[in-house]
Every structure is written in structure tokens, then in C-alpha cells.
Motif scaffolding. Sequence first.
Motif, short mmCIF file in Angstrom:
data_model
loop_
_atom_site.label_atom_id
_atom_site.label_comp_id
_atom_site.label_asym_id
_atom_site.label_seq_id
_atom_site.Cartn_x
_atom_site.Cartn_y
_atom_site.Cartn_z
N UNK A 92 0.85 -1.19 0.00
CA UNK A 92 0.00 0.00 0.00
C UNK A 92 0.89 1.25 0.00
N UNK A 93 0.28 2.38 -0.27
CA UNK A 93 1.05 3.62 -0.35
C UNK A 93 1.50 4.12 1.02
N UNK A 94 0.93 3.61 2.10
CA UNK A 94 1.43 3.98 3.43
C UNK A 94 2.76 3.29 3.72
N UNK A 95 2.98 2.15 3.11
CA UNK A 95 4.21 1.38 3.35
C UNK A 95 5.27 1.59 2.27
N UNK A 96 4.85 1.92 1.06
CA UNK A 96 5.79 1.95 -0.07
C UNK A 96 5.46 3.12 -0.99
N UNK A 97 6.42 4.02 -1.19
CA UNK A 97 6.26 5.15 -2.09
C UNK A 97 7.58 5.43 -2.79
N UNK A 98 7.49 5.90 -4.01
CA UNK A 98 8.69 6.26 -4.78
C UNK A 98 9.69 5.11 -4.84
N UNK A 99 9.17 3.91 -5.07
CA UNK A 99 9.98 2.70 -5.22
C UNK A 99 10.81 2.33 -4.01
N UNK A 100 10.33 2.70 -2.82
CA UNK A 100 11.02 2.31 -1.58
C UNK A 100 10.04 2.31 -0.42
N UNK A 101 10.44 1.58 0.62
CA UNK A 101 9.60 1.55 1.82
C UNK A 101 9.63 2.92 2.49
N UNK A 102 8.50 3.35 3.02
CA UNK A 102 8.44 4.64 3.70
C UNK A 102 9.21 4.59 5.02
N UNK A 103 9.31 3.42 5.59
CA UNK A 103 10.09 3.22 6.82
C UNK A 103 10.98 1.99 6.61
N UNK A 104 12.09 2.17 5.90
CA UNK A 104 12.91 1.02 5.50
C UNK A 104 13.55 0.25 6.67
N UNK A 105 13.72 0.87 7.80
CA UNK A 105 14.38 0.21 8.92
C UNK A 105 13.40 -0.34 9.95
N UNK A 106 12.12 -0.27 9.64
CA UNK A 106 11.08 -0.76 10.53
C UNK A 106 11.22 -2.28 10.70
N UNK A 107 11.14 -2.74 11.93
CA UNK A 107 11.20 -4.18 12.20
C UNK A 107 9.79 -4.76 12.22
N UNK A 108 9.71 -6.07 12.20
CA UNK A 108 8.42 -6.74 12.27
C UNK A 108 7.71 -6.39 13.57
N UNK A 109 8.42 -6.39 14.68
CA UNK A 109 7.81 -6.04 15.96
C UNK A 109 7.30 -4.60 15.98
N UNK A 110 8.05 -3.69 15.38
CA UNK A 110 7.61 -2.30 15.30
C UNK A 110 6.37 -2.17 14.42
N UNK A 111 6.31 -2.96 13.35
CA UNK A 111 5.13 -2.94 12.48
C UNK A 111 3.91 -3.45 13.25
N UNK A 112 4.09 -4.48 14.06
CA UNK A 112 2.97 -5.00 14.86
C UNK A 112 2.44 -3.91 15.79
N UNK A 113 3.33 -3.20 16.46
CA UNK A 113 2.90 -2.13 17.38
C UNK A 113 2.22 -0.99 16.62
N UNK A 114 2.76 -0.64 15.48
CA UNK A 114 2.19 0.43 14.66
C UNK A 114 0.77 0.05 14.21
N UNK A 115 0.59 -1.19 13.82
CA UNK A 115 -0.72 -1.66 13.38
C UNK A 115 -1.73 -1.65 14.53
N UNK A 116 -1.30 -2.09 15.70
CA UNK A 116 -2.20 -2.09 16.86
C UNK A 116 -2.62 -0.66 17.21
N UNK A 117 -1.70 0.27 17.16
CA UNK A 117 -2.03 1.68 17.42
C UNK A 117 -3.05 2.20 16.41
N UNK A 118 -2.84 1.86 15.14
CA UNK A 118 -3.76 2.29 14.08
C UNK A 118 -5.15 1.68 14.29
N UNK A 119 -5.21 0.42 14.67
CA UNK A 119 -6.50 -0.24 14.90
C UNK A 119 -7.22 0.33 16.11
N UNK A 120 -6.47 0.63 17.19
CA UNK A 120 -7.09 1.25 18.37
C UNK A 120 -7.64 2.63 18.03
#
Length: 95
Positions: A45-73
Motif C-alpha cells: 500500500x502507499x502507506x508502506x511503499x512510495x517512490x519505489x522504496x519503503x516509507x520506513x525502511x528500517x522498521x522491524x516486524x515487531x515495530x510494524x505490529x505495534x504500529x498496526x495495533x495503534x492504528x487499529x485502536x
Amino acid sequence: MNSITKTKNPQKKKYAVCQSCGMPFSKNKNNYFRITNGFYDVKYCTECFQNDRFTEPHLTLEEMKQKLIIRLRAAGIPGNLDRFTERLHTLERWK
């Protein structure tokens, strides 16, 4: 890059969810699909990938899980939200 042409390209895989955050792609292609060189990119999606690169290239899987939980809350989804993150490790970005 895994993409599909506007018309037809059966050898390319199409995804139902972003292969980084797991959010379903909208039916409105303007919301989640990027158009690059005449192709629809349906892998991220465009929140994760723009201009042929990840918007947060150093994001870890655990950080993505926390980010998703925050977004869902923030969206008002109640209860234990781990069920939304338990399969993130199967997405292509995290394999």
C-alpha cells in the motif's frame, strides 16, 4: 517488482492485502494502488511503499505490529488486537 498491467498479465501475482502491513487493498484503486510505468503495483500500500522504496525502511516486524495495533485502536476496534498481527510474519516483506 511484482505488478500487474492495467489489462491482463496472468503470470504476475496479485495480492489481496499489503505485503508489509497486512491491510486489505481498497476496491478504490486510488486509495491503495500505486501506478508505476503503466502498471498497478498491488504488493504494497502507499502507506508502506512510495517512490519505489519503503516509507520506513528500517522498521522491524515487531515495530510494524505495534504500529498496526495503534492504528487499529485509533480506528476504535476493541479487544485483543493480536489477532490482526499474528500473521504479519507470513507477508513477503517479513519472510
